[in-house]
Design a protein around this motif. Structure first.
Motif, PDB file in Angstrom:
ATOM      1  N   TYR A   7       0.817  -1.347   0.051  1.00  0.00           N
ATOM      2  CA  TYR A   7      -0.132  -0.131   0.038  1.00  0.00           C
ATOM      3  C   TYR A   7       0.880   1.285   0.182  1.00  0.00           C
ATOM      4  O   TYR A   7       0.735   2.196  -0.688  1.00  0.00           O
ATOM      5  CB  TYR A   7      -1.010  -0.126   1.015  1.00  0.00           C
ATOM      6  CG  TYR A   7      -1.950  -1.176   1.223  1.00  0.00           C
ATOM      7  CD1 TYR A   7      -2.909  -1.119   0.178  1.00  0.00           C
ATOM      8  CD2 TYR A   7      -1.874  -2.193   1.967  1.00  0.00           C
ATOM      9  CE1 TYR A   7      -3.845  -2.521   0.245  1.00  0.00           C
ATOM     10  CE2 TYR A   7      -2.657  -3.199   2.094  1.00  0.00           C
ATOM     11  CZ  TYR A   7      -3.655  -3.208   1.162  1.00  0.00           C
ATOM     12  OH  TYR A   7      -4.680  -4.219   1.121  1.00  0.00           O
ATOM     13  N   ALA A   8       1.992   1.238   0.711  1.00  0.00           N
ATOM     14  CA  ALA A   8       2.840   2.210   0.724  1.00  0.00           C
ATOM     15  C   ALA A   8       3.481   2.414  -0.568  1.00  0.00           C
ATOM     16  O   ALA A   8       3.761   3.685  -1.079  1.00  0.00           O
ATOM     17  CB  ALA A   8       3.889   2.027   1.767  1.00  0.00           C
ATOM     18  N   VAL A   9       3.805   1.465  -1.269  1.00  0.00           N
ATOM     19  CA  VAL A   9       4.468   1.796  -2.697  1.00  0.00           C
ATOM     20  C   VAL A   9       3.560   2.150  -3.483  1.00  0.00           C
ATOM     21  O   VAL A   9       3.469   3.108  -4.547  1.00  0.00           O
ATOM     22  CB  VAL A   9       4.880   0.124  -3.169  1.00  0.00           C
ATOM     23  CG1 VAL A   9       5.071   0.329  -4.686  1.00  0.00           C
ATOM     24  CG2 VAL A   9       6.151  -0.143  -2.471  1.00  0.00           C
ATOM     25  N   GLN A  10       2.060   1.626  -3.397  1.00  0.00           N
ATOM     26  CA  GLN A  10       0.997   2.250  -4.290  1.00  0.00           C
ATOM     27  C   GLN A  10       0.794   3.829  -3.991  1.00  0.00           C
ATOM     28  O   GLN A  10       0.634   4.534  -5.018  1.00  0.00           O
ATOM     29  CB  GLN A  10      -0.319   1.567  -4.120  1.00  0.00           C
ATOM     30  CG  GLN A  10      -0.316  -0.132  -4.685  1.00  0.00           C
ATOM     31  CD  GLN A  10      -1.507  -0.567  -4.150  1.00  0.00           C
ATOM     32  OE1 GLN A  10      -2.028  -0.460  -2.942  1.00  0.00           O
ATOM     33  NE2 GLN A  10      -2.040  -1.589  -4.822  1.00  0.00           N
ATOM     34  N   GLY A  11       0.728   4.183  -2.666  1.00  0.00           N
ATOM     35  CA  GLY A  11       0.609   5.596  -2.648  1.00  0.00           C
ATOM     36  C   GLY A  11       1.784   6.344  -3.118  1.00  0.00           C
ATOM     37  O   GLY A  11       1.571   7.529  -3.600  1.00  0.00           O
ATOM     38  N   VAL A  12       3.049   5.901  -2.885  1.00  0.00           N
ATOM     39  CA  VAL A  12       4.020   6.569  -3.143  1.00  0.00           C
ATOM     40  C   VAL A  12       4.210   6.991  -4.941  1.00  0.00           C
ATOM     41  O   VAL A  12       4.455   8.114  -5.214  1.00  0.00           O
ATOM     42  CB  VAL A  12       5.408   6.113  -2.696  1.00  0.00           C
ATOM     43  CG1 VAL A  12       6.692   6.809  -3.468  1.00  0.00           C
ATOM     44  CG2 VAL A  12       5.500   6.197  -1.245  1.00  0.00           C
ATOM     45  N   VAL A  13       3.699   5.833  -5.688  1.00  0.00           N
ATOM     46  CA  VAL A  13       3.917   5.887  -6.942  1.00  0.00           C
ATOM     47  C   VAL A  13       2.772   6.992  -7.479  1.00  0.00           C
ATOM     48  O   VAL A  13       2.923   7.639  -8.619  1.00  0.00           O
ATOM     49  CB  VAL A  13       3.867   4.181  -7.626  1.00  0.00           C
ATOM     50  CG1 VAL A  13       3.648   4.550  -9.097  1.00  0.00           C
ATOM     51  CG2 VAL A  13       5.019   3.632  -7.545  1.00  0.00           C
ATOM     52  N   LEU A  14       1.536   6.551  -6.926  1.00  0.00           N
ATOM     53  CA  LEU A  14       0.546   7.440  -7.469  1.00  0.00           C
ATOM     54  C   LEU A  14       0.721   9.103  -7.273  1.00  0.00           C
ATOM     55  O   LEU A  14       0.609   9.867  -8.034  1.00  0.00           O
ATOM     56  CB  LEU A  14      -0.775   7.017  -6.719  1.00  0.00           C
ATOM     57  CG  LEU A  14      -2.061   8.123  -7.151  1.00  0.00           C
ATOM     58  CD1 LEU A  14      -2.309   7.867  -8.599  1.00  0.00           C
ATOM     59  CD2 LEU A  14      -3.415   7.573  -6.318  1.00  0.00           C
ATOM     60  N   VAL A  15       1.253   9.381  -5.825  1.00  0.00           N
ATOM     61  CA  VAL A  15       1.696  10.959  -5.549  1.00  0.00           C
ATOM     62  C   VAL A  15       2.586  11.214  -6.618  1.00  0.00           C
ATOM     63  O   VAL A  15       2.418  12.365  -6.984  1.00  0.00           O
ATOM     64  CB  VAL A  15       1.972  11.011  -4.115  1.00  0.00           C
ATOM     65  CG1 VAL A  15       2.430  12.390  -3.747  1.00  0.00           C
ATOM     66  CG2 VAL A  15       0.700  10.699  -3.369  1.00  0.00           C
ATOM     67  N   ALA A  16       3.648  10.601  -6.679  1.00  0.00           N
ATOM     68  CA  ALA A  16       4.767  10.967  -7.306  1.00  0.00           C
ATOM     69  C   ALA A  16       4.359  11.167  -8.905  1.00  0.00           C
ATOM     70  O   ALA A  16       4.834  12.106  -9.610  1.00  0.00           O
ATOM     71  CB  ALA A  16       6.024   9.837  -7.401  1.00  0.00           C
ATOM     72  N   ALA A  17       3.710  10.156  -9.581  1.00  0.00           N
ATOM     73  CA  ALA A  17       3.404  10.474 -10.951  1.00  0.00           C
ATOM     74  C   ALA A  17       2.338  11.470 -11.156  1.00  0.00           C
ATOM     75  O   ALA A  17       2.399  12.359 -11.942  1.00  0.00           O
ATOM     76  CB  ALA A  17       2.419   9.071 -11.393  1.00  0.00           C
ATOM     77  N   THR A  18       1.386  11.831  -9.992  1.00  0.00           N
ATOM     78  CA  THR A  18       0.481  12.896 -10.360  1.00  0.00           C
ATOM     79  C   THR A  18       1.374  14.101 -10.176  1.00  0.00           C
ATOM     80  O   THR A  18       0.849  15.301 -10.841  1.00  0.00           O
ATOM     81  CB  THR A  18      -0.462  12.871  -9.180  1.00  0.00           C
ATOM     82  OG1 THR A  18      -1.172  11.662  -9.012  1.00  0.00           O
ATOM     83  CG2 THR A  18      -1.699  13.887  -9.154  1.00  0.00           C
ATOM     84  N   ALA A  19       1.960  14.297  -9.184  1.00  0.00           N
ATOM     85  CA  ALA A  19       2.956  15.627  -9.094  1.00  0.00           C
ATOM     86  C   ALA A  19       3.622  15.723 -10.529  1.00  0.00           C
ATOM     87  O   ALA A  19       3.669  17.006 -10.931  1.00  0.00           O
ATOM     88  CB  ALA A  19       3.885  15.419  -7.984  1.00  0.00           C
ATOM     89  N   LEU A  20       4.458  14.838 -11.179  1.00  0.00           N
ATOM     90  CA  LEU A  20       5.016  15.053 -11.991  1.00  0.00           C
ATOM     91  C   LEU A  20       4.293  15.549 -13.052  1.00  0.00           C
ATOM     92  O   LEU A  20       4.635  16.313 -13.943  1.00  0.00           O
ATOM     93  CB  LEU A  20       5.689  13.644 -12.711  1.00  0.00           C
ATOM     94  CG  LEU A  20       6.711  13.686 -13.926  1.00  0.00           C
ATOM     95  CD1 LEU A  20       7.699  14.731 -13.880  1.00  0.00           C
ATOM     96  CD2 LEU A  20       7.231  12.317 -14.206  1.00  0.00           C
TER      97      LEU A  20
END
Length: 336
Positions: A313-326
């Motif tokens: 779940y942590a990986v999913q959250g980090v990937v989603l936040v990073a991708a959205t920010a980029l």
């Protein structure tokens, strides 16, 4: 005393900001947004080679290919929705309609009739989503989120909370049966992508999708029926989600009430990672495939390393936040 923030100073600050945003910076950020997923896949595969050689076992690669197929089919529909400035949060609930197929077949109905009923229901759900968004002006997030809860409630009422049964052999065949050394599910995934890629690349409807997402007012002005395009996209998204549910049911071999719970966020994350923007009109299926592969391989690597489930779940959250920010920063620079 003078106001410390005068109009003249504000103008100077704005000009300094404009100077910092150079064409080269815009090109690099745009390229990063498009290439983030392939680069991420390469990093994950290299990390797996050093940290978890078991990642490359044939049995694990088979698992990855089937997981890629299921999430990839859902992400194709999600990509179409994002391209027209929409979103679909009901894909996970529609995917779980595979349980309905099992229950109906178990009760004596033919698999063919059950499939027709299920795909008909999926089409109606997509039609309802599109109608609420276009004709009633309900925000896509609200419309599809509400539909998600409606579908889940209806499914629980229909199955009485006890979704179980034997998965039909047809579903097993399109999921885990191998063609050569490749699982059938992966070939199904490639076929779905090939069909959708052809439609959006070489047909008028595909060009309409990008036109509606890029500038709805301009698309409407040149005669494109924007509402119809959005409705058809949501119908396609729901149908693909249900199809993915059939593939997933055949893979796991049973039905439970948690089926499809992670596919809302995962499909959105994979699509955004692949370069599709939330503002519509920008994105492609090849990028989505790379985003799906990155997310699936990254989550699989967490499992192979034996880390606790909360790390997934942590990986999913980090990937989603990073991708959205980029992608958000990329869209900001492109708009300037």
């Amino acid at each position: 005393m003078n106001n410390p923030t005068t109009p003249k100073q504000s103008t100077v600050q704005k000009r300094l900001l404009d100077i910092r945003i150079t064409p080269r910076m815009v090109r690099w950020v745009d390229l990063a947004g498009q290439r983030a997923a392939p680069i991420g896949v390469l990093i994950v595969f290299l990390a797996a080679a050093f940290l978890a050689p078991a990642f490359y076992k044939p049995s694990n690669l088979k698992t990855i290919s089937i997981q890629l197929a299921v999430l990839g089919i859902v992400a194709v529909g999600q990509t179409l929705a994002l391209l027209v400035r929409s979103i679909d949060l009901s894909v996970g609930a529609v995917l779980a309609l595979g349980a309905v197929i099992v229950v109906q077949t178990e009760s004596g109905s033919s698999i063919g009739l059950s499939l027709i009923q299920a795909f008909g229901i999926a089409a109606i759900i997509g039609l309802a989503n599109g109608f609420l968004i276009t004709k009633r002006q309900v925000p896509p997030f609200v419309a599809t989120f509400g539909m998600m809860w409606f579908i889940q409630g209806a499914r629980l009422a229909y199955t009485k909370g006890q979704a179980s049964g034997t998965v039909p052999e047809l579903l097993r065949a399109i999921s885990i049966r191998e063609v050569g050394f490749v699982p059938a599910a992966f070939l199904v995934f490639l076929a779905v992508n090939g069909i959708v890629y052809f439609v959006i690349k070489y047909t008028h409807f595909g060009r309409w999708i990008y036109a509606v997402g890029g500038n709805p007012s301009a698309a409407r002005y040149v005669g494109i029926k924007t509402d119809l395009v959005v409705i058809l996209v949501h119908m396609t998204c729901s149908i693909l989600s249900l199809f993915a549910g059939l593939v997933l049911s055949g893979y796991i071999g049973y039905i439970d009430l948690r089926l499809g719970t992670d596919y809302n966020t995962n499909s959105i994350a994979a699509t955004i990672i692949g370069g599709t923007t939330l503002t519509g009109g920008r994105g492609n299926l090849l990028g989505t495939i790379a985003g799906v592969l990155l997310l699936v391989s990254l989550l699989n690597l967490v499992v192979v390393l034996g880390l606790p489930i909360h790390w997934q779940y942590a990986v999913q959250g980090v990937v989603l936040v990073a991708a959205t920010a980029l992608q958000g920063f990329r869209q900001y620079l492109l708009s300037r």
